[in-house]
Design a protein around this motif. Sequence first.
Motif, mmCIF file in Angstrom:
data_model
loop_
_atom_site.group_PDB
_atom_site.id
_atom_site.type_symbol
_atom_site.label_atom_id
_atom_site.label_comp_id
_atom_site.label_asym_id
_atom_site.label_seq_id
_atom_site.Cartn_x
_atom_site.Cartn_y
_atom_site.Cartn_z
ATOM 1 N N ALA A 273 1.039 -1.120 -0.005
ATOM 2 C CA ALA A 273 -0.016 -0.007 0.098
ATOM 3 C C ALA A 273 0.817 1.306 -0.039
ATOM 4 N N VAL A 274 0.669 2.378 -0.618
ATOM 5 C CA VAL A 274 1.325 3.357 -0.706
ATOM 6 C C VAL A 274 0.289 4.710 -0.320
ATOM 7 N N THR A 275 0.948 5.549 0.865
ATOM 8 C CA THR A 275 0.216 6.711 1.161
ATOM 9 C C THR A 275 1.030 7.638 1.262
ATOM 10 N N GLU A 276 0.590 9.171 1.378
ATOM 11 C CA GLU A 276 1.079 10.167 1.602
ATOM 12 C C GLU A 276 1.620 10.143 3.425
ATOM 13 N N ALA A 277 2.756 10.611 3.405
ATOM 14 C CA ALA A 277 3.230 10.759 4.891
ATOM 15 C C ALA A 277 3.700 12.147 4.896
ATOM 16 N N SER A 278 4.307 12.428 6.287
ATOM 17 C CA SER A 278 4.950 13.626 6.809
ATOM 18 C C SER A 278 6.330 13.108 6.954
ATOM 19 N N SER A 279 7.401 14.120 6.816
ATOM 20 C CA SER A 279 8.721 13.964 7.039
ATOM 21 C C SER A 279 9.015 13.903 8.618
ATOM 22 N N ARG A 280 7.737 14.346 9.531
ATOM 23 C CA ARG A 280 8.191 14.051 10.834
ATOM 24 C C ARG A 280 7.998 12.466 11.307
ATOM 25 N N VAL A 281 9.157 12.463 12.011
ATOM 26 C CA VAL A 281 9.375 10.958 12.555
ATOM 27 C C VAL A 281 9.713 11.337 14.093
ATOM 28 N N GLU A 282 9.205 10.324 14.963
ATOM 29 C CA GLU A 282 9.254 10.522 16.488
ATOM 30 C C GLU A 282 9.382 9.053 16.858
#
Length: 103
Positions: free
Chosen positions: A68-77
């Motif tokens: 599955a492909v989805t939009e994401a944020s560059s934010r990683v925690e």
Amino acid sequence: MFGVPVRGLIVIGVLGVAGVMYAMNGGKPMDSAKADEICKITVTADILNVRSGPGDLQPIVSTMPRDAVTEASSRVEDGYRMLGDRRWVSQQFTALTSDSTCK
């Protein structure tokens, strides 16, 4: 003052500050670099849990199948990447798509 109403001076001041900010950003609108950033992920696990926050103890709100492909944020925690809709997935079970410019 100088025959210019106070409202006029305020408007001139605000426009001046906006102009300086625009010029300091190289003639681009503020945060335009982020607008140009493409961040999409592909699921590499058989089934990926989507959580309400960044952590194993956060509630699972949905799942995603492999590839599955989805939009994401560059934010990683804490090893979790935020998706575009403020949900989180373990970065360990995802890969950036070839057209992604985020890290």
